[in-house]
Design an enzyme around this catalytic site. Sequence first.
Site, PDB file in Angstrom:
ATOM      1  N   GLU A  52       0.847  -1.192   0.000  1.00 28.62           N
ATOM      2  CA  GLU A  52       0.000   0.000   0.000  1.00 28.62           C
ATOM      3  C   GLU A  52       0.887   1.249   0.000  1.00 28.62           C
ATOM      4  OE1 GLU A  52      -3.380   0.532  -0.309  1.00 28.62           O
ATOM      5  OE2 GLU A  52      -2.527   2.534  -0.449  1.00 28.62           O
ATOM      6  N   LEU A  88      -0.580   4.566   0.347  1.00 26.04           N
ATOM      7  CA  LEU A  88      -1.333   5.753   0.764  1.00 26.04           C
ATOM      8  C   LEU A  88      -0.552   6.563   1.798  1.00 26.04           C
ATOM      9  CD1 LEU A  88      -2.569   5.242   3.843  1.00 26.04           C
ATOM     10  CD2 LEU A  88      -4.222   3.866   2.609  1.00 26.04           C
ATOM     11  N   LYS A 136       8.112  -1.522  -2.450  1.00 25.27           N
ATOM     12  CA  LYS A 136       7.497  -0.707  -1.387  1.00 25.27           C
ATOM     13  C   LYS A 136       8.582  -0.042  -0.539  1.00 25.27           C
ATOM     14  CE  LYS A 136       4.980   1.078   1.709  1.00 25.27           C
ATOM     15  NZ  LYS A 136       4.190   2.270   1.508  1.00 25.27           N
ATOM     16  N   PHE A 184       8.077  16.433  -2.574  1.00 24.36           N
ATOM     17  CA  PHE A 184       9.075  16.022  -1.574  1.00 24.36           C
ATOM     18  C   PHE A 184      10.372  16.801  -1.680  1.00 24.36           C
ATOM     19  CE2 PHE A 184       7.659  12.596   1.221  1.00 24.36           C
ATOM     20  CZ  PHE A 184       6.336  12.570   0.811  1.00 24.36           C
ATOM     21  N   LEU A 185      10.226  18.096  -1.935  1.00 26.32           N
ATOM     22  CA  LEU A 185      11.401  18.971  -1.990  1.00 26.32           C
ATOM     23  C   LEU A 185      11.305  20.049  -0.911  1.00 26.32           C
ATOM     24  CD1 LEU A 185      11.805  19.539  -5.862  1.00 26.32           C
ATOM     25  CD2 LEU A 185      12.979  17.879  -4.419  1.00 26.32           C
ATOM     26  N   GLY A 215      12.503  20.799   6.189  1.00 26.51           N
ATOM     27  CA  GLY A 215      11.719  20.739   7.424  1.00 26.51           C
ATOM     28  C   GLY A 215      12.591  20.330   8.593  1.00 26.51           C
ATOM     29  N   GLY A 226       9.737  12.002   9.384  1.00 22.36           N
ATOM     30  CA  GLY A 226       9.344  11.073  10.439  1.00 22.36           C
ATOM     31  C   GLY A 226       8.039  10.404  10.094  1.00 22.36           C
ATOM     32  N   CYS A 244       6.114   5.401   9.221  1.00 21.89           N
ATOM     33  CA  CYS A 244       6.652   4.483   8.199  1.00 21.89           C
ATOM     34  C   CYS A 244       8.061   4.783   7.688  1.00 21.89           C
ATOM     35  CB  CYS A 244       5.679   4.399   7.041  1.00 21.89           C
ATOM     36  SG  CYS A 244       4.203   3.475   7.531  1.00 21.89           S
ATOM     37  N   ARG A 286       3.408   9.460  16.015  1.00 21.02           N
ATOM     38  CA  ARG A 286       4.384   8.369  16.014  1.00 21.02           C
ATOM     39  C   ARG A 286       5.638   8.826  15.273  1.00 21.02           C
ATOM     40  NH1 ARG A 286       0.986   3.381  13.681  1.00 21.02           N
ATOM     41  NH2 ARG A 286       0.040   5.045  12.465  1.00 21.02           N
TER      42      ARG A 286
HETATM   43  P1  NAD Z   1      -2.022   0.839  12.659  1.00 20.52           P
HETATM   44  O1  NAD Z   1      -1.171   0.705  13.858  1.00 20.52           O
HETATM   45  O2  NAD Z   1      -2.699   2.129  12.365  1.00 20.52           O
HETATM   46  O3  NAD Z   1      -3.173  -0.278  12.697  1.00 20.52           O
HETATM   47  C1  NAD Z   1      -2.934  -1.645  12.818  1.00 20.52           C
HETATM   48  C2  NAD Z   1      -4.188  -2.344  13.362  1.00 20.52           C
HETATM   49  O4  NAD Z   1      -3.941  -3.756  13.340  1.00 20.52           O
HETATM   50  C3  NAD Z   1      -4.515  -1.975  14.818  1.00 20.52           C
HETATM   51  O5  NAD Z   1      -5.853  -1.551  14.918  1.00 20.52           O
HETATM   52  C4  NAD Z   1      -4.268  -3.286  15.593  1.00 20.52           C
HETATM   53  O6  NAD Z   1      -5.150  -3.457  16.690  1.00 20.52           O
HETATM   54  C5  NAD Z   1      -4.510  -4.340  14.528  1.00 20.52           C
HETATM   55  N1  NAD Z   1      -3.864  -5.625  14.760  1.00 20.52           N
HETATM   56  C6  NAD Z   1      -2.640  -5.885  15.277  1.00 20.52           C
HETATM   57  N2  NAD Z   1      -2.395  -7.211  15.263  1.00 20.52           N
HETATM   58  C7  NAD Z   1      -3.481  -7.809  14.734  1.00 20.52           C
HETATM   59  C8  NAD Z   1      -3.827  -9.162  14.443  1.00 20.52           C
HETATM   60  N3  NAD Z   1      -2.980 -10.166  14.672  1.00 20.52           N
HETATM   61  N4  NAD Z   1      -5.042  -9.417  13.917  1.00 20.52           N
HETATM   62  C9  NAD Z   1      -5.924  -8.401  13.675  1.00 20.52           C
HETATM   63  N5  NAD Z   1      -5.642  -7.110  13.911  1.00 20.52           N
HETATM   64  C10 NAD Z   1      -4.438  -6.812  14.425  1.00 20.52           C
HETATM   65  O7  NAD Z   1      -1.114   0.400  11.430  1.00 20.52           O
HETATM   66  P2  NAD Z   1      -1.067   1.045   9.962  1.00 20.52           P
HETATM   67  O8  NAD Z   1      -0.456   2.401  10.039  1.00 20.52           O
HETATM   68  O9  NAD Z   1      -2.380   0.865   9.304  1.00 20.52           O
HETATM   69  O10 NAD Z   1       0.023   0.107   9.269  1.00 20.52           O
HETATM   70  C11 NAD Z   1      -0.258  -1.231   8.941  1.00 20.52           C
HETATM   71  C12 NAD Z   1       0.764  -1.710   7.924  1.00 20.52           C
HETATM   72  O11 NAD Z   1       0.622  -0.949   6.720  1.00 20.52           O
HETATM   73  C13 NAD Z   1       2.227  -1.528   8.350  1.00 20.52           C
HETATM   74  O12 NAD Z   1       2.984  -2.585   7.825  1.00 20.52           O
HETATM   75  C14 NAD Z   1       2.629  -0.232   7.680  1.00 20.52           C
HETATM   76  O13 NAD Z   1       4.012  -0.158   7.424  1.00 20.52           O
HETATM   77  C15 NAD Z   1       1.859  -0.312   6.379  1.00 20.52           C
HETATM   78  N6  NAD Z   1       1.539   0.993   5.764  1.00 20.52           N
HETATM   79  C16 NAD Z   1       1.118   2.034   6.549  1.00 20.52           C
HETATM   80  C17 NAD Z   1       0.774   3.250   5.941  1.00 20.52           C
HETATM   81  C18 NAD Z   1       0.337   4.436   6.757  1.00 20.52           C
HETATM   82  O14 NAD Z   1       0.229   5.523   6.198  1.00 20.52           O
HETATM   83  N7  NAD Z   1       0.094   4.325   8.048  1.00 20.52           N
HETATM   84  C19 NAD Z   1       0.843   3.377   4.548  1.00 20.52           C
HETATM   85  C20 NAD Z   1       1.253   2.275   3.784  1.00 20.52           C
HETATM   86  C21 NAD Z   1       1.601   1.079   4.406  1.00 20.52           C
HETATM   87  C1  UGA Z   2       4.670   7.879   3.604  1.00 17.08           C
HETATM   88  C2  UGA Z   2       4.656   7.785   2.082  1.00 17.08           C
HETATM   89  O1  UGA Z   2       4.530   9.097   1.535  1.00 17.08           O
HETATM   90  C3  UGA Z   2       3.489   6.920   1.600  1.00 17.08           C
HETATM   91  O2  UGA Z   2       3.536   6.773   0.186  1.00 17.08           O
HETATM   92  C4  UGA Z   2       3.597   5.543   2.256  1.00 17.08           C
HETATM   93  O3  UGA Z   2       2.527   4.710   1.871  1.00 17.08           O
HETATM   94  C5  UGA Z   2       3.609   5.709   3.762  1.00 17.08           C
HETATM   95  O4  UGA Z   2       4.724   6.565   4.147  1.00 17.08           O
HETATM   96  C6  UGA Z   2       3.801   4.404   4.461  1.00 17.08           C
HETATM   97  O5  UGA Z   2       4.385   3.485   3.942  1.00 17.08           O
HETATM   98  O6  UGA Z   2       3.325   4.380   5.596  1.00 17.08           O
HETATM   99  P1  UGA Z   2       3.310   9.255   5.434  1.00 17.08           P
HETATM  100  O7  UGA Z   2       4.057   8.486   6.465  1.00 17.08           O
HETATM  101  O8  UGA Z   2       1.854   9.480   5.595  1.00 17.08           O
HETATM  102  O9  UGA Z   2       3.484   8.556   4.004  1.00 17.08           O
HETATM  103  O10 UGA Z   2       4.009  10.676   5.371  1.00 17.08           O
HETATM  104  P2  UGA Z   2       4.632  11.605   4.222  1.00 17.08           P
HETATM  105  O11 UGA Z   2       3.622  12.522   3.697  1.00 17.08           O
HETATM  106  O12 UGA Z   2       5.401  10.792   3.253  1.00 17.08           O
HETATM  107  O13 UGA Z   2       5.675  12.445   5.100  1.00 17.08           O
HETATM  108  C7  UGA Z   2       6.745  11.772   5.749  1.00 17.08           C
HETATM  109  C8  UGA Z   2       7.631  12.771   6.457  1.00 17.08           C
HETATM  110  O14 UGA Z   2       8.370  13.539   5.512  1.00 17.08           O
HETATM  111  C9  UGA Z   2       6.874  13.789   7.318  1.00 17.08           C
HETATM  112  O15 UGA Z   2       7.583  13.990   8.519  1.00 17.08           O
HETATM  113  C10 UGA Z   2       6.866  15.030   6.456  1.00 17.08           C
HETATM  114  O16 UGA Z   2       6.748  16.226   7.169  1.00 17.08           O
HETATM  115  C11 UGA Z   2       8.228  14.917   5.787  1.00 17.08           C
HETATM  116  N1  UGA Z   2       8.334  15.672   4.509  1.00 17.08           N
HETATM  117  C12 UGA Z   2       7.594  15.301   3.439  1.00 17.08           C
HETATM  118  C13 UGA Z   2       9.229  16.727   4.428  1.00 17.08           C
HETATM  119  O17 UGA Z   2       9.926  17.081   5.409  1.00 17.08           O
HETATM  120  N2  UGA Z   2       9.353  17.383   3.225  1.00 17.08           N
HETATM  121  C14 UGA Z   2       8.630  17.028   2.135  1.00 17.08           C
HETATM  122  O18 UGA Z   2       8.794  17.678   1.069  1.00 17.08           O
HETATM  123  C15 UGA Z   2       7.724  15.969   2.245  1.00 17.08           C
END
Ligand code: NAD
Ligand code: UGA
Length: 432
Positions: free
Chosen positions: A147, A149, A200, A245-246, A249, A253, A256, A324
């Site tokens: 994913e 997003l 990814k 992403f230019l 900041g 953080g 992810c 986080r």
């Molecule tokens: P999150 O912490 O927001 O949510 C995870 C959910 O999974 C929680 O509600 C938790 O209770 C549940 N959970 C944990 N163990 C479980 C189990 N065994 N069975 C059922 N439910 C369970 O996590 P997230 O930010 O959605 O991230 C999930 C994954 O997606 C990670 O690998 C992350 O790297 C990836 N990812 C996150 C983002 C993002 O923007 N947050 C974007 C792309 C990919």
């Molecule tokens: C990021 C990726 O953008 C998503 O494509 C990916 O799916 C996701 O991680 C994931 O795998 O969880 P996200 O964590 O929501 O998404 O945050 P971003 O918008 O990417 O920002 C990440 C960090 O970079 C933030 O601290 C943001 O402030 C910083 N940033 C971003 C900068 O300092 N400068 C920029 O130009 C852009």
Amino acid sequence: MTAPRTGVVGAGYVGLTTAVCLAERHDTVCVDVDAVRVRELSRGVALLDEPGLPELLEQGLAAGRLRFSADYSDLADRDVVFVCVPTPSRPDGSADLSAVDAAVDSLAEVLRPGAVLAMKSTVPVGTTRRAAQRLAGTGIRAVSNPEFLRESHAVYDFRNPDRIVVGADDADAANLLEQVYGRGSGPVLRMTPESAELAKYASNAFLAVKISYINSLARLCPEVGADIGDVTRCMGADVRIGQHFLRPGPGWGGSCLPKDTAALLHTGRLRNVELREVASACETNAAHADQLAAALTRAMGVPLAAARVTALGLTFKAGTSDVRDSPALTVCAQLSRRGAQVCGYDPRLASLDQTALRRASVVGVDDPYLAAKDADAIVVLTEWPEFCELDWARIAEQAPGAVVVDTRNLLDPAGPTEAGLIHLGNGTPSGY
Ligand code: NAD
Ligand code: UGA
């Protein structure tokens, strides 16, 4: 052909977004181990601060196409189930796969032969194939479907993906997954599970490298009289570089980028392949809070141990309540460690994780003007648009002569300057 019945495991940022968006077109069941979460979501409480999500949740529940459960057996009749559980960092940087393994084992017990397990969690190369081995004999097929997003744009990104990656050896399983997404939902890139998993990590690490490079350039700019805004305007006009992403900041953080760069470096170490660019981006990022603390000390003219600092913005980026791995909190913690008293204001203060704030030794104040009282320095750490509307004359009354350090180059410098404050931009000729 009947529409596939879909399931989701994990109701967090990725899982809940996936579930509410799928429920627009498919009968969807979402399972989470957190019973309180399941209860709240079933009552229509969206829990996440994501535009569009509450409305889709309400619609899905009202139409009877979306259900939440804490019981995996409610997924028994699903055709495709998306695994969206956390994969946090272990101390050595590797991804902790315990939630993924638990989810795969639970699904092995309930899904019927022919069902597809789509791995959406970000997992190290080889994890999907390992899941397939765990599922051997059940007839369940495992496919990688990473994913991409972003938080604060989760629903938009899910509905308008730049690409949908399907990592599968089994063409029939890949076809079923594509059917779930539906025609016209975005360009589908088919590949092996290994390529999908690495793609990814490679994407997130590339974004991290890009920002670290810009942050390093921003440090050079004031030394040579250049302006990072102009430098990146020029760079971004080149389509080969791209304009996203230019922005400099306080460091990158969030939940992810830090954990995914660490996991990619760990994979490289296991295979004796040095990924120096990624390692260097992480080092640049880790040095950031310290450099900012040094710049503040120079600008304030008082040692940090005797200073009061106001942090404007505590979330890792604007538009979210997620703290986080927030660089804003890393900066606060660093300033506190050096003896400064740190107050913080954030537009979402009330919904932030208070434990994380305490760990960073920042005292939250739910009013930007009160937070600025007696400050020697005011540091903009998150790019909340609200900060552009602040009344700087009012702030100057609270903190006469304060230094305003704008790590995001968000403010119009005229606001603080005309109020008699000292404004320092990030990577500007008169900045820090
Ligand atoms: P999150 O912490 O927001 O949510 C995870 C959910 O999974 C929680 O509600 C938790 O209770 C549940 N959970 C944990 N163990 C479980 C189990 N065994 N069975 C059922 N439910 C369970 O996590 P997230 O930010 O959605 O991230 C999930 C994954 O997606 C990670 O690998 C992350 O790297 C990836 N990812 C996150 C983002 C993002 O923007 N947050 C974007 C792309 C990919
Ligand atoms: C990021 C990726 O953008 C998503 O494509 C990916 O799916 C996701 O991680 C994931 O795998 O969880 P996200 O964590 O929501 O998404 O945050 P971003 O918008 O990417 O920002 C990440 C960090 O970079 C933030 O601290 C943001 O402030 C910083 N940033 C971003 C900068 O300092 N400068 C920029 O130009 C852009």
